[in-house]
Design a protein around this motif. Structure first.
Motif, PDB file in Angstrom:
ATOM      1  N   LEU A  31      48.422  90.600  63.226  1.00  0.00           N
ATOM      2  CA  LEU A  31      49.288  91.869  63.613  1.00  0.00           C
ATOM      3  C   LEU A  31      48.617  93.035  64.233  1.00  0.00           C
ATOM      4  O   LEU A  31      49.031  93.725  65.062  1.00  0.00           O
ATOM      5  CB  LEU A  31      49.539  92.382  62.462  1.00  0.00           C
ATOM      6  N   PHE A  32      47.080  93.055  64.209  1.00  0.00           N
ATOM      7  CA  PHE A  32      46.449  93.910  64.709  1.00  0.00           C
ATOM      8  C   PHE A  32      45.365  93.336  65.836  1.00  0.00           C
ATOM      9  O   PHE A  32      44.299  94.162  66.174  1.00  0.00           O
ATOM     10  CB  PHE A  32      45.511  94.426  63.731  1.00  0.00           C
ATOM     11  N   GLU A  33      45.781  92.116  66.408  1.00  0.00           N
ATOM     12  CA  GLU A  33      45.204  91.839  67.503  1.00  0.00           C
ATOM     13  C   GLU A  33      44.980  92.863  68.800  1.00  0.00           C
ATOM     14  O   GLU A  33      45.895  93.320  69.069  1.00  0.00           O
ATOM     15  CB  GLU A  33      45.697  90.585  68.057  1.00  0.00           C
ATOM     16  N   ASP A  34      43.906  92.962  69.296  1.00  0.00           N
ATOM     17  CA  ASP A  34      43.589  93.734  70.438  1.00  0.00           C
ATOM     18  C   ASP A  34      43.618  95.099  70.133  1.00  0.00           C
ATOM     19  O   ASP A  34      43.536  95.850  71.135  1.00  0.00           O
ATOM     20  CB  ASP A  34      44.564  93.302  71.590  1.00  0.00           C
ATOM     21  N   ILE A  35      43.333  95.581  68.918  1.00  0.00           N
ATOM     22  CA  ILE A  35      43.359  96.952  68.360  1.00  0.00           C
ATOM     23  C   ILE A  35      41.857  96.997  67.921  1.00  0.00           C
ATOM     24  O   ILE A  35      41.519  96.153  66.889  1.00  0.00           O
ATOM     25  CB  ILE A  35      44.269  97.216  67.220  1.00  0.00           C
ATOM     26  N   THR A  36      41.356  98.008  68.520  1.00  0.00           N
ATOM     27  CA  THR A  36      39.780  98.328  67.992  1.00  0.00           C
ATOM     28  C   THR A  36      39.714  98.712  66.658  1.00  0.00           C
ATOM     29  O   THR A  36      40.564  99.359  66.023  1.00  0.00           O
ATOM     30  CB  THR A  36      39.360  99.255  69.031  1.00  0.00           C
ATOM     31  N   HIS A 132      57.722 104.321  60.765  1.00  0.00           N
ATOM     32  CA  HIS A 132      56.475 104.734  61.673  1.00  0.00           C
ATOM     33  C   HIS A 132      56.077 103.765  62.663  1.00  0.00           C
ATOM     34  O   HIS A 132      55.563 104.056  63.560  1.00  0.00           O
ATOM     35  CB  HIS A 132      55.311 104.973  60.827  1.00  0.00           C
ATOM     36  N   ILE A 133      56.297 102.354  62.414  1.00  0.00           N
ATOM     37  CA  ILE A 133      56.128 101.482  63.447  1.00  0.00           C
ATOM     38  C   ILE A 133      56.899 101.462  64.528  1.00  0.00           C
ATOM     39  O   ILE A 133      56.649 101.698  65.753  1.00  0.00           O
ATOM     40  CB  ILE A 133      55.830 100.091  62.985  1.00  0.00           C
ATOM     41  N   LEU A 134      58.330 101.622  64.283  1.00  0.00           N
ATOM     42  CA  LEU A 134      59.367 101.751  65.145  1.00  0.00           C
ATOM     43  C   LEU A 134      59.363 102.907  66.023  1.00  0.00           C
ATOM     44  O   LEU A 134      59.568 102.838  67.441  1.00  0.00           O
ATOM     45  CB  LEU A 134      60.758 101.380  64.610  1.00  0.00           C
ATOM     46  N   HIS A 135      59.199 104.074  65.508  1.00  0.00           N
ATOM     47  CA  HIS A 135      59.002 105.065  66.179  1.00  0.00           C
ATOM     48  C   HIS A 135      57.610 105.769  66.528  1.00  0.00           C
ATOM     49  O   HIS A 135      57.247 106.278  65.644  1.00  0.00           O
ATOM     50  CB  HIS A 135      59.993 106.360  65.568  1.00  0.00           C
ATOM     51  N   THR A 136      57.439 105.537  67.756  1.00  0.00           N
ATOM     52  CA  THR A 136      56.031 105.908  68.056  1.00  0.00           C
ATOM     53  C   THR A 136      55.868 107.604  68.214  1.00  0.00           C
ATOM     54  O   THR A 136      56.883 108.403  68.234  1.00  0.00           O
ATOM     55  CB  THR A 136      56.059 105.667  69.800  1.00  0.00           C
ATOM     56  N   CYS A 137      54.824 107.933  67.698  1.00  0.00           N
ATOM     57  CA  CYS A 137      54.375 109.255  67.569  1.00  0.00           C
ATOM     58  C   CYS A 137      54.126 109.960  68.771  1.00  0.00           C
ATOM     59  O   CYS A 137      54.434 109.370  69.978  1.00  0.00           O
ATOM     60  CB  CYS A 137      53.059 109.461  66.849  1.00  0.00           C
ATOM     61  N   MET A 138      54.023 111.466  68.781  1.00  0.00           N
ATOM     62  CA  MET A 138      54.167 112.316  69.808  1.00  0.00           C
ATOM     63  C   MET A 138      52.920 111.809  70.926  1.00  0.00           C
ATOM     64  O   MET A 138      53.018 112.103  72.180  1.00  0.00           O
ATOM     65  CB  MET A 138      53.872 113.776  69.436  1.00  0.00           C
ATOM     66  N   ASN A 139      51.747 111.462  70.247  1.00  0.00           N
ATOM     67  CA  ASN A 139      50.848 110.990  71.357  1.00  0.00           C
ATOM     68  C   ASN A 139      50.739 109.722  71.922  1.00  0.00           C
ATOM     69  O   ASN A 139      50.039 109.805  72.912  1.00  0.00           O
ATOM     70  CB  ASN A 139      49.340 110.767  70.015  1.00  0.00           C
ATOM     71  N   GLN A 140      51.832 109.123  71.801  1.00  0.00           N
ATOM     72  CA  GLN A 140      52.084 107.873  72.610  1.00  0.00           C
ATOM     73  C   GLN A 140      50.829 106.925  72.618  1.00  0.00           C
ATOM     74  O   GLN A 140      50.368 106.559  73.766  1.00  0.00           O
ATOM     75  CB  GLN A 140      52.524 108.214  73.831  1.00  0.00           C
ATOM     76  N   CYS A 141      50.055 106.741  71.328  1.00  0.00           N
ATOM     77  CA  CYS A 141      48.879 105.859  71.575  1.00  0.00           C
ATOM     78  C   CYS A 141      49.280 104.354  71.842  1.00  0.00           C
ATOM     79  O   CYS A 141      50.249 103.931  71.588  1.00  0.00           O
ATOM     80  CB  CYS A 141      48.212 105.868  69.929  1.00  0.00           C
ATOM     81  N   MET A 142      48.194 103.912  72.794  1.00  0.00           N
ATOM     82  CA  MET A 142      48.246 102.734  73.186  1.00  0.00           C
ATOM     83  C   MET A 142      48.367 101.472  72.006  1.00  0.00           C
ATOM     84  O   MET A 142      49.160 100.669  72.318  1.00  0.00           O
ATOM     85  CB  MET A 142      47.427 102.247  74.104  1.00  0.00           C
ATOM     86  N   HIS A 144      49.691 101.868  69.413  1.00  0.00           N
ATOM     87  CA  HIS A 144      51.188 101.564  68.606  1.00  0.00           C
ATOM     88  C   HIS A 144      51.895 100.701  69.622  1.00  0.00           C
ATOM     89  O   HIS A 144      52.566  99.919  69.016  1.00  0.00           O
ATOM     90  CB  HIS A 144      51.603 103.048  68.773  1.00  0.00           C
ATOM     91  N   HIS A 145      51.994 100.444  70.872  1.00  0.00           N
ATOM     92  CA  HIS A 145      52.643  99.633  71.510  1.00  0.00           C
ATOM     93  C   HIS A 145      52.035  98.246  71.309  1.00  0.00           C
ATOM     94  O   HIS A 145      52.916  97.394  71.453  1.00  0.00           O
ATOM     95  CB  HIS A 145      52.631 100.070  73.306  1.00  0.00           C
ATOM     96  N   ILE A 146      50.611  98.096  71.138  1.00  0.00           N
ATOM     97  CA  ILE A 146      50.066  96.858  70.796  1.00  0.00           C
ATOM     98  C   ILE A 146      50.637  96.402  69.785  1.00  0.00           C
ATOM     99  O   ILE A 146      50.976  95.032  69.494  1.00  0.00           O
ATOM    100  CB  ILE A 146      48.494  96.871  71.319  1.00  0.00           C
ATOM    101  N   LEU A 147      50.840  97.365  68.733  1.00  0.00           N
ATOM    102  CA  LEU A 147      51.201  96.955  67.396  1.00  0.00           C
ATOM    103  C   LEU A 147      52.677  96.224  67.363  1.00  0.00           C
ATOM    104  O   LEU A 147      52.876  95.105  66.833  1.00  0.00           O
ATOM    105  CB  LEU A 147      51.234  97.906  66.455  1.00  0.00           C
ATOM    106  N   ILE A 148      53.474  96.874  68.097  1.00  0.00           N
ATOM    107  CA  ILE A 148      54.874  96.642  68.203  1.00  0.00           C
ATOM    108  C   ILE A 148      54.889  94.822  68.788  1.00  0.00           C
ATOM    109  O   ILE A 148      55.686  94.213  68.619  1.00  0.00           O
ATOM    110  CB  ILE A 148      55.766  97.670  69.008  1.00  0.00           C
TER     111      ILE A 148
END
Length: 244
Positions: A31-36, A132-142, A144-148
């Protein structure tokens, strides 16, 4: 499943304070592949993540309960169980360390579970808020998109596991169910020497039969030279005849 080098080092090496070590441990899950590891610490705050331990036999999520979180198994095995109106239980699927559960029901409009999830062993689970997974935060963190993206890929793989269950239980005889199940496990482990995570009772439940009938059939199959076994270890020998 292949992970990048940073994730592999974080998952296997481990260094730093206890909280950082715990976050690095999470990276072992696809689930967290490619997340540092650095982004993992931010993600935990963003996803409102928390850990919980469950004892063997504990019902983690009961049928018809509302599902709000996706669970990541950090340790142990969890069974997806369906109970009929007479109290009979069938194992539909089993999830092990680093796999996820609950994702199928949390995405539905009526997010109630049609099954129960039961701890088959002592378990530790990381829970993430799906909202919180479905609705990305204001920071639009990359990350988050990888997680989805990872989540949707894993949901597809889970559907594949349920298709395996259909392949097994749709066989016309108990012998064919056993052979199909062992064949699938052999293909996954790329060997005719295979180790099952299910004990005899759990295996019979998965095959939708009773333990005594399955034990008799396994004994007959061993006498006929189709296979051999010792506890949860099986060896597939001669191929079955075409009319079996």
């Amino acid at each position: 499943m292949k992970k990048n080098e940073n994730n592999h080092r974080s998952c296997c090496a481990g260094s730093g304070n206890p909280e950082q070590l715990q976050h690095e441990r999470y990276l072992c899950s696809p689930l967290f592949e490619d997340i540092t590891a650095e982004d993992m610490q931010k993600l935990m705050g963003c996803m409102k993540g928390f850990r919980r331990s469950h004892h063997k036999g504990e019902i983690i999520l009961m049928e018809e309960e509302t599902v709000q979180y996706i669970g990541v198994i950090l340790k142990g095995t969890i069974h997806m169980v369906k109970e009929d109106i007479w109290g009979g239980k069938t194992i539909l699927a089993y999830m092990q360390q680093n796999e996820i559960f609950g994702e199928t029901f949390v995405v539905q409009r009526d997010n109630h579970s049609d099954v129960s999830f039961v701890a088959a062993t002592e378990c530790e689970v990381l829970y993430l808020s799906f909202d919180h997974i479905l609705h990305t935060c204001m920071n639009q963190c990359m990350f988050h998109h990888i997680l989805i993206e990872n989540l949707f890929r894993l949901m597809g793989e889970k559907n594949g596991q349920l298709m395996e269950k259909i392949q097994v239980t749709s066989q016309s005889t108990l012998r064919n169910k056993i052979l199909k199940y062992l064949s699938i496990q052999s293909q996954k482990q790329k060997s005719r020497y295979i180790t099952l995570s299910l004990n005899r009772t759990e295996m019979a439940n998965y095959l939708s039969t009773n333990r005594s009938s399955m034990t008799r059939e396994l004994s007959a199959m061993r006498e006929e030279g189709l296979l051999d076994y010792d506890r949860n270890t099986f060896v597939l020998k001669n191929p079955p005849r075409k009319n079996e």
